[in-house]
Design a protein around this motif. Structure first.
Motif, PDB file in Angstrom:
ATOM      1  N   ALA A1120      31.583 -16.413  -2.870  1.00 27.76           N
ATOM      2  CA  ALA A1120      32.269 -15.898  -1.686  1.00 27.76           C
ATOM      3  C   ALA A1120      31.285 -15.697  -0.531  1.00 27.76           C
ATOM      4  O   ALA A1120      31.605 -15.976   0.632  1.00 27.76           O
ATOM      5  CB  ALA A1120      32.965 -14.587  -2.031  1.00 27.76           C
ATOM      6  N   HIS A1121      30.080 -15.209  -0.846  1.00 31.24           N
ATOM      7  CA  HIS A1121      29.081 -14.948   0.204  1.00 31.24           C
ATOM      8  C   HIS A1121      28.680 -16.256   0.889  1.00 31.24           C
ATOM      9  O   HIS A1121      28.561 -16.317   2.121  1.00 31.24           O
ATOM     10  CB  HIS A1121      27.864 -14.260  -0.415  1.00 31.24           C
ATOM     11  N   PHE A1122      28.448 -17.306   0.089  1.00 27.47           N
ATOM     12  CA  PHE A1122      28.052 -18.589   0.678  1.00 27.47           C
ATOM     13  C   PHE A1122      29.178 -19.178   1.540  1.00 27.47           C
ATOM     14  O   PHE A1122      28.920 -19.696   2.637  1.00 27.47           O
ATOM     15  CB  PHE A1122      27.662 -19.568  -0.423  1.00 27.47           C
ATOM     16  N   LEU A1123      30.409 -19.089   1.057  1.00 27.78           N
ATOM     17  CA  LEU A1123      31.525 -19.636   1.833  1.00 27.78           C
ATOM     18  C   LEU A1123      31.750 -18.831   3.112  1.00 27.78           C
ATOM     19  O   LEU A1123      32.078 -19.398   4.163  1.00 27.78           O
ATOM     20  CB  LEU A1123      32.793 -19.657   0.985  1.00 27.78           C
ATOM     21  N   SER A1166      40.834 -17.569  -2.184  1.00 29.41           N
ATOM     22  CA  SER A1166      41.800 -18.063  -1.202  1.00 29.41           C
ATOM     23  C   SER A1166      42.287 -16.982  -0.248  1.00 29.41           C
ATOM     24  O   SER A1166      42.255 -17.171   0.975  1.00 29.41           O
ATOM     25  CB  SER A1166      42.979 -18.718  -1.933  1.00 29.41           C
ATOM     26  N   PRO A1167      42.730 -15.797  -0.709  1.00 27.39           N
ATOM     27  CA  PRO A1167      43.182 -14.785   0.260  1.00 27.39           C
ATOM     28  C   PRO A1167      42.075 -14.331   1.194  1.00 27.39           C
ATOM     29  O   PRO A1167      42.307 -14.155   2.394  1.00 27.39           O
ATOM     30  CB  PRO A1167      43.663 -13.640  -0.646  1.00 27.39           C
ATOM     31  N   MET A1168      40.886 -14.158   0.657  1.00 29.69           N
ATOM     32  CA  MET A1168      39.785 -13.690   1.481  1.00 29.69           C
ATOM     33  C   MET A1168      39.406 -14.725   2.529  1.00 29.69           C
ATOM     34  O   MET A1168      39.210 -14.402   3.720  1.00 29.69           O
ATOM     35  CB  MET A1168      38.579 -13.366   0.587  1.00 29.69           C
ATOM     36  N   LEU A1169      39.317 -16.001   2.130  1.00 26.44           N
ATOM     37  CA  LEU A1169      38.933 -17.045   3.078  1.00 26.44           C
ATOM     38  C   LEU A1169      40.019 -17.260   4.134  1.00 26.44           C
ATOM     39  O   LEU A1169      39.716 -17.475   5.311  1.00 26.44           O
ATOM     40  CB  LEU A1169      38.663 -18.345   2.324  1.00 26.44           C
ATOM     41  N   ALA A1170      41.291 -17.217   3.697  1.00 30.71           N
ATOM     42  CA  ALA A1170      42.381 -17.391   4.659  1.00 30.71           C
ATOM     43  C   ALA A1170      42.359 -16.276   5.697  1.00 30.71           C
ATOM     44  O   ALA A1170      42.537 -16.519   6.911  1.00 30.71           O
ATOM     45  CB  ALA A1170      43.726 -17.438   3.929  1.00 30.71           C
ATOM     46  N   SER A1171      42.168 -15.045   5.260  1.00 30.55           N
ATOM     47  CA  SER A1171      42.121 -13.923   6.193  1.00 30.55           C
ATOM     48  C   SER A1171      40.941 -14.052   7.144  1.00 30.55           C
ATOM     49  O   SER A1171      41.061 -13.810   8.350  1.00 30.55           O
ATOM     50  CB  SER A1171      42.029 -12.611   5.400  1.00 30.55           C
ATOM     51  N   LEU A1182      43.496 -23.299   7.148  1.00 23.89           N
ATOM     52  CA  LEU A1182      42.197 -23.583   6.551  1.00 23.89           C
ATOM     53  C   LEU A1182      41.788 -25.025   6.846  1.00 23.89           C
ATOM     54  O   LEU A1182      42.639 -25.914   6.981  1.00 23.89           O
ATOM     55  CB  LEU A1182      42.250 -23.376   5.038  1.00 23.89           C
ATOM     56  N   PRO A1183      40.506 -25.289   6.924  1.00 25.22           N
ATOM     57  CA  PRO A1183      40.041 -26.666   7.118  1.00 25.22           C
ATOM     58  C   PRO A1183      40.571 -27.575   6.026  1.00 25.22           C
ATOM     59  O   PRO A1183      40.853 -27.146   4.892  1.00 25.22           O
ATOM     60  CB  PRO A1183      38.517 -26.532   7.067  1.00 25.22           C
ATOM     61  N   GLU A1184      40.696 -28.813   6.363  1.00 25.41           N
ATOM     62  CA  GLU A1184      41.340 -29.793   5.486  1.00 25.41           C
ATOM     63  C   GLU A1184      40.655 -29.893   4.136  1.00 25.41           C
ATOM     64  O   GLU A1184      41.328 -29.979   3.100  1.00 25.41           O
ATOM     65  CB  GLU A1184      41.343 -31.147   6.193  1.00 25.41           C
ATOM     66  N   LYS A1185      39.323 -29.916   4.123  1.00 27.25           N
ATOM     67  CA  LYS A1185      38.608 -30.105   2.865  1.00 27.25           C
ATOM     68  C   LYS A1185      38.815 -28.927   1.904  1.00 27.25           C
ATOM     69  O   LYS A1185      38.884 -29.127   0.691  1.00 27.25           O
ATOM     70  CB  LYS A1185      37.121 -30.289   3.150  1.00 27.25           C
TER      71      LYS A1185
END
Length: 1449
Positions: A1120-1123, A1166-1171, A1182-1185
């Motif tokens: 999560a930290h790297f993303l 997924s929830p954390m990145l989307a937020s 979210l970006p396509e990849k």
């Protein structure tokens, strides 16, 4: 009638009343002379001369006559009456005056002479005598008295005068004592008897005045005797020479009486008091003007000579036998006091030179000579060097002329010096080895010298005590090989003598102390214990059995078996982890030095001992010894206040003798610098030892307190250093002392009073000053591998973790540093001797932390250097104030610390490199502070840490422990400190020293690191040209270096791997505290801003991959930290979504571990990145990849449930990771597992290359799961499920050679599947050959036959077999696996079945399947590991044919 009455009245009235009557009437001036003449005429007609003298004496006694009238009137009256009566009698006036004074003197002393016991006059008679002598002195001044005639008549009397009377005659200048000595016949016997009587006389109630009179009489007589009897004889006439000889004879008689008395002082206390009085008179200051310095010098030299040669009754043989009884602690105190008085005016060189002359020219009293030498060694520290020179001269002369007198003298003197212990002179064994143990010894020049030495030693054998014979046997003189028989003859003779003395040669210890030092004789059992202790200590330090023990096991086998081994194998409770003694026993057992039966008995006894009470100790409490030591210490306390250095040394010698009985190892108990093992657990020792140590420490503190009340340390005598030096001579005492001090400092510091702190601080300072010769301490902490000095060990007990511990540590260190500064007279002495470096550094840490004012004036080496003169002047000026504030009970610790901080010398010390507190040391100490118990509040701690990091250490030069203005260097120090602290805490075995993971200042230091990184990032962004190597590169480089150092020690050992794992876990904690955006670079290329993930990818592949647990999967928080870092960094780019897609494409190709981890944790990510993306990009999707990850997971889950779903266009590895994740979720669901098999069959039926890649990647991920379970077993069902899935995948892929590529060596040429291997850590890669055969051997025969026919199978099978054998040889095989049916396949079974399978495969394979060269290479690799397989391969070589598989391979 009236006339007669008047005459009678005048006779009854006193002279005073007559004079008073005349004075009342005031005559006229012109009638004065007439009145006087009339009065004198009247008195002359009626005066009796004796009555007049008596009346004058009474008036003098009553002290009623005015001082200015009585002398003139009495003198004139006496003279007038003497002349009148002399004229009447017709005799000379002188004769009459002599007779008159003599009669009056006899009248005064007549009553006292009846009592023969009295030697002094009563007070009343003394007053009358003084009045008489005063009148006589007046007659002498008027020419009416002849002293010579008086003495002639007085001496003729049968009743000889008292010495006090003669003293008064001398003091009133009537008759000098020198004249009396010259004229009186037979005065010698009278004078000697009077002196003895006066020394021995004691009245029932001696008044102070009588003591003073006796002292004056004795000192006056002694001064005259010395001044008269010891003048230069060359300048004297014949009569004077006779007087000189008389005085000298008197002094010799008195000295004889004194020496005879000293032999009887043990039984007659009165004689002892008389001897003490006479010894006190031997003082240069008492002689005053009567004796010149030259006379005094000759007197002391003759007295010393007389003492050394008095009654030489003992032969040399007697001296050799009785010498041990003449050590300083055993001889009479009065004799040592006499030697001290006689020697005080001479230098040590003069004394030893005179001693040498006496030994050469006189028959000597060996007891007095050797006692005198002991007194010199104890009283004067410089004696040792002079004695070494004297012994060297004696031995040189002895071997030059083969003189037995010189050599026996040298041996006696050397042995006497050794009796006083190593503080005063080397042990006899050391001296003997130094003098004769090498080829350069005094006897090494010729055979004649050797024969002379051996003959001398042989002559000593009948008289030598056993311990000296042991020295000669254990440390024989150097002898050339050709003369070895001569030495063997002496050894045989010495052993025979030991046998006669019932001293077993076999009981002689291996490391026995044969120095001849005083103390209780060591029993064989105790000696064996000491040998064991020394042997174990040497084994612990070297790791090998010492040669001495090995020789003893061969050449001294009876002692080794009957003494040494029983002492070594004493039953005890064995530790859980083998200690040094247990390791030593095991080493001896492996060397076949311990009989098997004895070893078994030892183990059984230890097991029985464990069942008994482990806390029971054999404690001895000798109240008698304890009381003796208490009295000696109390006497020493008074001596330290007086400051008499000689008396202090003599008392310390007696204390050392007592300690040698309580702690029986004695001075010099072990050879070389001993090592004490510090047991930080509750230390159990005999109760007597604990009481003695407490008594010593209390006494030292009290002595320090008493002496400090009057003088600062530099004005005191060196009693403290001598005190500590004597204690260090006893190894067992030092061990108990160190443990007691450790317990006080660690557990009881806050309860110590100011006096205790001051005394113990001074004690530690003196321990530091003697660190070069004191014992070393082996700490029980794992990181302390080498022994350290005493002060460093005790300093480690001073913690700085809580408010309480900091306060005590500050108080103690301030007291120690103030004492160390004040005790020295020069800066160099301070820096080298009396300033413990570890305590100084603790103050450099504590004072700025607890005293904020000190931060404004930090101690730096840039402090201007003063000249030596001005600095020492400043040092002298600062002593009183600094010491006063240290000893003042009303001064707070804060004020004392601030005063010390401002001290010039304290600030000058930091100029020395070893006294500087480096930033790394500051960090290590700060990280141990407990936040909840800190002396500072959170805001105060933040302010202090920011000052230390940014204001002090950042700008401080690197060579002085700072960062040189480089913030990257500052960050590096912080990162390393955090990792060191965490690793240290994890490696601690003892919970007492394990650093807590919570409650420390780690969060605060991490906050400082975050502040620094943030500042550096802002600085880098604001600069016009950013450096290529930013903060991230620098930090990751530091981590990589630490990881590399963890693996370089021993690649085959598991401990480096654990060290690497701990290192990365600690780094990950730091990593998560840093901004996530730091790990992704933003670059400007051609006006475009792009993301650069190369550094992140490299870090994951090289460092994080090695420590994943389970293998092949990053932890969620790291993923999560790297993303988050990629998302946050993309905002600084123009096309955020596009840059994220590019970065993810780069990760998919080059960092498969991050890809697989993202897929695995996608449900949580997924929830954390989307937020996050919604906040950063205002609601954009979210970006396509990354959306593709969700699509692939949806497809995999749907397909496993047999639900049709759109197949996304994604890389093969992403499909494989998604399937792998879906399979893990469906592993326990039979319905989903069946659907998953359907997917595998569908992918296998399609001929597309990507489908095979998906299956190969999936196979690899499943194998990693299998190997991960073998390395770290967690879920019992995961291993069979993984094996089943691997078998299903292999069944689908078995006809294609692609699956063989994942079993290739990592060093092989890169291929399509090489990138997926970056998912697995090194341990899994090494186990791939095991996985290869483990899976194959579980396949059905039909599937195996298909596998054998697969192109390239034989080549891969042989290589995997070779690597499998290597795994067995290296001991890296995994644990046995439990099969579904409950059976286990042992690793050896896998190897055996693999060999059988390979041999069968080789025999069934066509010889044309591989080229002859490849067969040869494979055979060569198998030749050493398995010749059978190598032989099978050699049968298939066909050199003229090429394999159709060469292109593929």
């Amino acid at each position: 009638m009236s006339s007669s009455t008047s005459c009678d009245t005048s006779q009854k009235r006193t002279l005073t009343s007559l004079l008073a009557g005349r004075v009342v009437k005031q005559p006229k001036q012109e009638d004065v002379q007439g009145l006087q003449e009339a009065a004198i005429h009247l008195l002359n007609q009626h005066l009796n001369l004796s009555s007049l003298l008596l009346e004058v004496g009474e008036n003098a006694e009553q002290k009623k006559t005015p001082d200015d009238l009585l002398p003139a009137i009495s003198g004139s009256l006496l003279e007038s009456e003497l002349r009148r009566q002399a004229g009447v009698l017709g005799i000379p006036v002188v004769g009459l005056s002599v007779k008159l004074v003599l009669d009056r003197l006899k009248e005064i002393t007549a009553a006292e002479e009846e009592d023969k016991r009295t030697v002094l006059l009563p007070f009343s008679q003394r007053v009358q005598l003084c009045t008489l002598l005063q009148s006589t002195k007046e007659l002498l001044s008027l020419g009416s008295f002849c002293p010579k005639l008086f003495w002639q008549e007085y001496w003729k009397d049968k009743k000889q005068p008292k010495l006090e009377v003669v003293h008064h005659l001398h003091s009133y200048n009537i008759l000098s004592f020198k004249y009396i000595l010259e004229r009186a016949e037979g005065i010698k016997s009278w004078l000697v008897s009077e002196l003895k009587a006066l020394c021995s006389w004691t009245a029932p109630q001696v008044q102070q005045e009588e003591k003073q009179i006796r002292q004056e009489v004795l000192s006056t007589v002694l001064a005259v005797l010395v001044g008269t009897g010891f003048e230069d004889s060359l300048d004297l006439a014949a009569p004077n020479k006779r007087t000189c000889l008389l005085c000298s004879s008197v002094m010799d008689d008195m000295l004889s009486w004194l020496l005879d008395t000293l032999d009887k002082t043990q039984t007659q206390q009165s004689d002892e008091a008389a001897a003490v009085l006479w010894i006190q008179l031997f003082d240069a200051s008492l002689c005053g003007v009567y004796a010149s310095p030259e006379s005094l010098h000759r007197f002391f030299k003759q007295s010393l000579t007389y003492t050394l040669t008095y009654k030489p009754r003992l032969k040399v043989s007697d001296a050799i036998a009785k010498q041990n009884e003449w050590s300083f602690a055993k001889i009479s105190r009065l004799l040592t006091s006499l030697f001290h008085k006689l020697a005080v005016i001479f230098s040590i060189e003069e004394l030893l030179c005179h001693l040498e002359q006496v030994l050469e020219t006189h028959e000597v009293n060996w007891k007095n000579v050797l006692s005198f030498l002991s007194a010199l060694l104890v009283y004067n520290p410089n004696t040792q060097a002079g004695l070494r020179d004297l012994l060297s001269r004696l031995l040189s002369l002895a071997f030059q002329s083969y003189d037995s007198e010189n050599i026996v003298t040298a041996f006696l003197l050397a042995r006497q010096g050794a009796l006083e212990g190593p503080s005063f002179f080397p042990s006899y064994s050391d001296w003997f080895k130094m003098s004769f143990g090498g080829v350069s010894g005094y006897h090494g020049s010729s055979k004649k010298s050797l024969v002379f030495l051996l003959k001398f030693l042989s002559d000593l054998v009948p008289y030598d005590p056993p311990h000296y014979l042991k020295v000669h046997i254990l440390h024989p003189p150097y002898v050339a090989v050709k003369h070895r028989s001569l030495l063997l003859e002496y050894v045989s003779l010495a052993k025979t003598r030991l046998t006669d003395l019932k001293v077993s040669v076999e009981d002689m210890g291996i490391y026995e102390d044969v120095s001849g030092a005083p103390g209780a004789p060591v029993q064989p059992q105790c000696q064996a214990l000491q040998d064991v202790e020394k042997a174990v200590s040497l084994f612990e330090n070297t790791g090998r059995i010492s040669a001495t023990v090995m020789e003893a096991s061969i050449f001294r086998r009876p002692y080794f078996l009957t003494r040494f081994l029983p002492a070594l194998l004493t039953p005890r409770v064995l530790p859980v982890t083998a200690d040094s003694q247990m390791s030593f026993i095991e080493a001896l057992k492996k060397a076949d030095k311990i009989p098997a039966a004895q070893y078994s008995c030892y183990i059984e006894s230890c097991q029985k001992q464990r069942q008994q009470d482990m806390g029971r100790l054999c404690m001895e409490n000798d109240n008698g010894l304890q009381e003796v030591l208490r009295v000696q210490l109390q006497e020493l306390q008074g001596l330290t206040v007086d400051g008499n250095e000689g008396e202090i040394l003599s008392q310390l010698s007696r204390i050392s003798h007592t300690l040698s009985v309580i702690f029986p190892d004695g001075p010099g108990g072990l050879i070389g610098q001993t090592v004490i093992k510090l047991n930080t657990d509750p230390y159990l020792c005999p109760e007597l030892h604990v009481k003695v140590v407490n008594m010593i420490l209390r006494n030292f503190c009290q002595c320090m307190l008493d002496t400090s009340k009057t003088n600062p340390p530099n004005k005191q005598s060196p009693w403290a250093a001598q005190y500590v030096s004597v204690l260090l001579d006893h190894t067992q005492l030092v061990s108990v002392l160190v443990h007691r001090l450790w317990d006080l400092f660690r557990n009881q510091g806050s309860s110590l009073s100011a006096a205790h702190v001051l005394g113990l601080a001074a004690f530690v300072v003196h321990l530091h000053a003697t660190s070069t010769k004191s014992s070393l301490v082996q700490m029980s902490l794992p990181q302390q591998s080498k022994p350290v000095c005493l002060t460093e060990a005790l300093g480690s007990a001073l913690l700085c973790t809580t408010h309480t511990s900091m306060s005590f540590c500050l108080r103690f260190c301030v007291a120690a540093l103030c004492y160390g500064i004040c005790i020295g007279d020069s800066v160099s002495q301070l820096q080298l001797d009396h300033i413990p470096i570890n305590l100084y550094k603790k103050l450099l840490y504590l004072i700025p932390r607890l005293v904020p004012e000190a931060r404004r004036t930090p101690v730096t080496s840039e402090y201007p250097r003063a000249s030596v003169l001005s600095l020492e002047e400043n040092l002298e000026d600062n002593h009183p104030g600094l010491w006063r504030i240290t000893t003042d009970t009303n001064t707070t610790w804060r004020k004392s610390a601030w005063q010390l901080w401002q001290n010039t010398v304290f600030r000058q010390l930091v100029q020395q490199p070893e006294h500087q507190l480096f930033f790394s040391e500051w960090l290590a100490t700060e990280l141990k502070v407990k936040r909840n118990e800190d002396a500072l509040s959170d805001p105060e701690r933040q302010e202090y840490q920011q000052w230390a990091c940014m204001a002090f250490y950042l700008s401080r030069p690197v060579e002085l422990g700072g960062c040189g203005g480089d913030m990257r260097n500052l960050c590096s120090h912080i990162v390393h400190a955090i990792m060191d602290q965490q690793l240290c805490g994890q490696s601690q075995v003892n919970p007492e020293y394990r650093i807590s993971q919570t409650g420390t200042c780690l969060p605060d230091i991490l906050s400082r690191l975050q502040e620094l990184v943030f500042d550096m990032e802002l600085t880098g962004q604001s600069s016009s040209r950013r450096r290529e190597d930013g903060v991230l590169d620098f930090l990751l480089m530091q981590v990589s270096q630490r990881c590399s150092s963890s693996l370089t020690s021993d690649p085959q050992s598991i401990s480096p791997e654990l060290s690497l794992q701990h290192t990365m876990q600690t780094w990950n904690r730091v990593l998560l505290a840093l901004p996530s955006v730091l790990f992704v670079k933003v670059k400007n290329e051609g006006g475009r801003t792009t993301l650069d993930c190369h550094t992140l990818i490299q870090h994951v592949n090289q460092d994080q991959r090695k420590v994943c647990s389970p293998a092949g999967l990053l932890p969620y928080h790291l993923t999560a930290h790297f993303l988050r870092g990629i998302f946050n960094a993309s905002i600084r780019c123009g096309q955020s979504s596009g840059e994220v897609n590019k970065a993810w494409s780069q990760i998919s190709l080059h960092c498969p571990l991050l890809l697989v981890s993202t897929v695995h944790w996608w449900d949580q990510l997924s929830p954390m990145l989307a937020s996050l993306w919604h906040r950063l990009c205002a609601g954009e999707p979210l970006p396509e990849k990354l959306q593709l990850v969700a699509d692939c997971l949806h497809w995999a889950c749907s397909s496993s449930k047999s639900v049709p779903a759109h197949v996304p266009s994604a890389p093969a590895l992403l499909f494989a990771a998604s399937l792998h994740c879906a399979w893990k979720g469906a592993a326990r669901d039979r319905e989903m597992s069946q659907g998953f098999k359907t997917i595998l069959e569908m992918l296998g039926q399609k001929k597309e290359k990507q489908n095979r890649q998906v299956l190969v990647f999936l196979l690899f991920l499943c194998i990693i799961d299998l190997l991960s379970f073998l390395l770290c077993p967690q879920e019992e069902e995961s291993c069979p499920s993984a094996k089943e899935l691997c078998a299903d995948i292999l069944t689908v892929l078995i006809d294609f050679p692609d699956w063989l590529l994942i079993f290739k060596s990592p060093k092989a040429e890169p291929d399509l599947y090489q990138s997926v291997t970056l998912v697995a850590p090194g341990e899994c890669t090494r186990l791939m050959p095991w996985a290869f055969y483990s899976l194959l051997l579980k396949l059905s025969p039909e599937t195996l036959e298909r596998a054998v026919n697969c192109p390239g199978f034989l080549h891969t099978a042989v290589l995997c077999y070779i690597n499998l054998i290597q795994l067995f040889l290296d001991g890296k095989t995994p644990n046995p696996i439990t099969e579904p049916d409950g059976s286990q396949m042992e690793p050896l079974q896998i190897l055996s079945r693999a060999q059988h399978f390979l041999l069968t495969t080789i025999s069934q394979t066509s010889s044309t399947i591989l080229s002859s060269n490849i067969f040869s290479q494979l055979g060569a690799q198998c030749a050493e590991l398995d010749p059978q397989v190598a032989a099978a391969l050699s049968l298939h070589r066909t050199p003229n044919r090429l394999s159709p598989e060469m292109d593929f391979l």
